[in-house]
Write a protein that holds these residues in place. Structure first.
Motif, PDB file in Angstrom:
ATOM      1  N   PRO A  58     -15.328 -71.525  17.369  1.00  0.00           N
ATOM      2  CA  PRO A  58     -15.676 -70.282  18.051  1.00  0.00           C
ATOM      3  C   PRO A  58     -15.835 -69.112  17.078  1.00  0.00           C
ATOM      4  CG  PRO A  58     -13.344 -70.681  18.283  1.00  0.00           C
ATOM      5  CD  PRO A  58     -13.910 -71.852  17.516  1.00  0.00           C
ATOM      6  N   ILE A  59     -16.578 -68.110  17.509  1.00  0.00           N
ATOM      7  CA  ILE A  59     -16.748 -66.889  16.729  1.00  0.00           C
ATOM      8  C   ILE A  59     -15.826 -65.840  17.336  1.00  0.00           C
ATOM      9  CG2 ILE A  59     -18.338 -65.049  16.072  1.00  0.00           C
ATOM     10  CD1 ILE A  59     -20.581 -67.173  16.202  1.00  0.00           C
ATOM     11  N   TYR A  60     -14.931 -65.322  16.527  1.00  0.00           N
ATOM     12  CA  TYR A  60     -13.973 -64.334  17.004  1.00  0.00           C
ATOM     13  C   TYR A  60     -14.424 -62.935  16.609  1.00  0.00           C
ATOM     14  CZ  TYR A  60     -10.979 -68.384  17.590  1.00  0.00           C
ATOM     15  OH  TYR A  60     -10.469 -69.593  17.962  1.00  0.00           O
ATOM     16  N   THR A  61     -14.259 -62.009  17.516  1.00  0.00           N
ATOM     17  CA  THR A  61     -14.527 -60.602  17.235  1.00  0.00           C
ATOM     18  C   THR A  61     -13.332 -59.797  17.711  1.00  0.00           C
ATOM     19  OG1 THR A  61     -15.508 -60.031  19.370  1.00  0.00           O
ATOM     20  CG2 THR A  61     -16.984 -61.000  17.725  1.00  0.00           C
ATOM     21  N   ASP A  62     -13.305 -58.527  17.360  1.00  0.00           N
ATOM     22  CA  ASP A  62     -12.227 -57.678  17.852  1.00  0.00           C
ATOM     23  C   ASP A  62     -12.736 -56.718  18.925  1.00  0.00           C
ATOM     24  OD1 ASP A  62     -13.680 -55.899  16.358  1.00  0.00           O
ATOM     25  OD2 ASP A  62     -11.989 -55.131  15.232  1.00  0.00           O
ATOM     26  N   ASP A  63     -13.879 -57.063  19.532  1.00  0.00           N
ATOM     27  CA  ASP A  63     -14.474 -56.185  20.541  1.00  0.00           C
ATOM     28  C   ASP A  63     -13.545 -55.916  21.723  1.00  0.00           C
ATOM     29  OD1 ASP A  63     -16.700 -56.138  18.987  1.00  0.00           O
ATOM     30  OD2 ASP A  63     -17.860 -57.505  20.237  1.00  0.00           O
ATOM     31  N   LEU A  64     -12.682 -56.857  22.040  1.00  0.00           N
ATOM     32  CA  LEU A  64     -11.798 -56.689  23.196  1.00  0.00           C
ATOM     33  C   LEU A  64     -10.339 -56.580  22.762  1.00  0.00           C
ATOM     34  CD1 LEU A  64     -13.500 -59.179  25.664  1.00  0.00           C
ATOM     35  CD2 LEU A  64     -13.767 -56.707  25.540  1.00  0.00           C
ATOM     36  N   ALA A  65     -10.126 -56.195  21.514  1.00  0.00           N
ATOM     37  CA  ALA A  65      -8.765 -56.013  21.026  1.00  0.00           C
ATOM     38  C   ALA A  65      -8.117 -54.860  21.796  1.00  0.00           C
ATOM     39  CB  ALA A  65      -8.784 -55.707  19.533  1.00  0.00           C
ATOM     40  N   PRO A  66      -6.796 -54.899  21.962  1.00  0.00           N
ATOM     41  CA  PRO A  66      -6.113 -53.826  22.712  1.00  0.00           C
ATOM     42  C   PRO A  66      -6.416 -52.433  22.176  1.00  0.00           C
ATOM     43  CG  PRO A  66      -4.617 -55.645  22.326  1.00  0.00           C
ATOM     44  CD  PRO A  66      -5.873 -55.959  21.558  1.00  0.00           C
TER      45      PRO A  66
END
Length: 84
Positions: A58-66
């Motif tokens: 999977p490709i992880y992003t921090d777009d939905l990080a807290p």
């Protein structure tokens, strides 16, 4: 492109197929051809040659990080209430 002196990398994405040589050619353009702060980023990115990395999942992003949600809620609150 790995950023020298840091643990960061710059990911370059395009709307059409491109090869690392194409990116390298663009990074070799005179810095004056880039607007404002982008010239500093291009200068740093140009210190290391770009390389093609085949996508893996999977490709992880921090777009939905807290922290992103917190900042978004602050901006939204200001724009809809406090900013009036």
């Amino acid at each position: 492109v790995d950023v020298p002196g840091t643990l960061n990398s710059v990911v370059i994405a395009t709307n059409q197929p491109v090869q690392p040589d194409d990116i390298a050619a663009n990074l070799d353009l005179p810095l004056a051809s880039y607007p404002g702060a982008l010239a500093d980023i291009v200068a740093t990115a140009g210190e290391a040659p770009p390389r093609l990395i085949e996508p893996h999942y999977p490709i992880y992003t921090d777009d939905l990080a807290p922290v992103e949600r917190l900042v978004d809620s602050i901006i939204y609150g200001y724009a809809t209430e406090a900013g009036r």
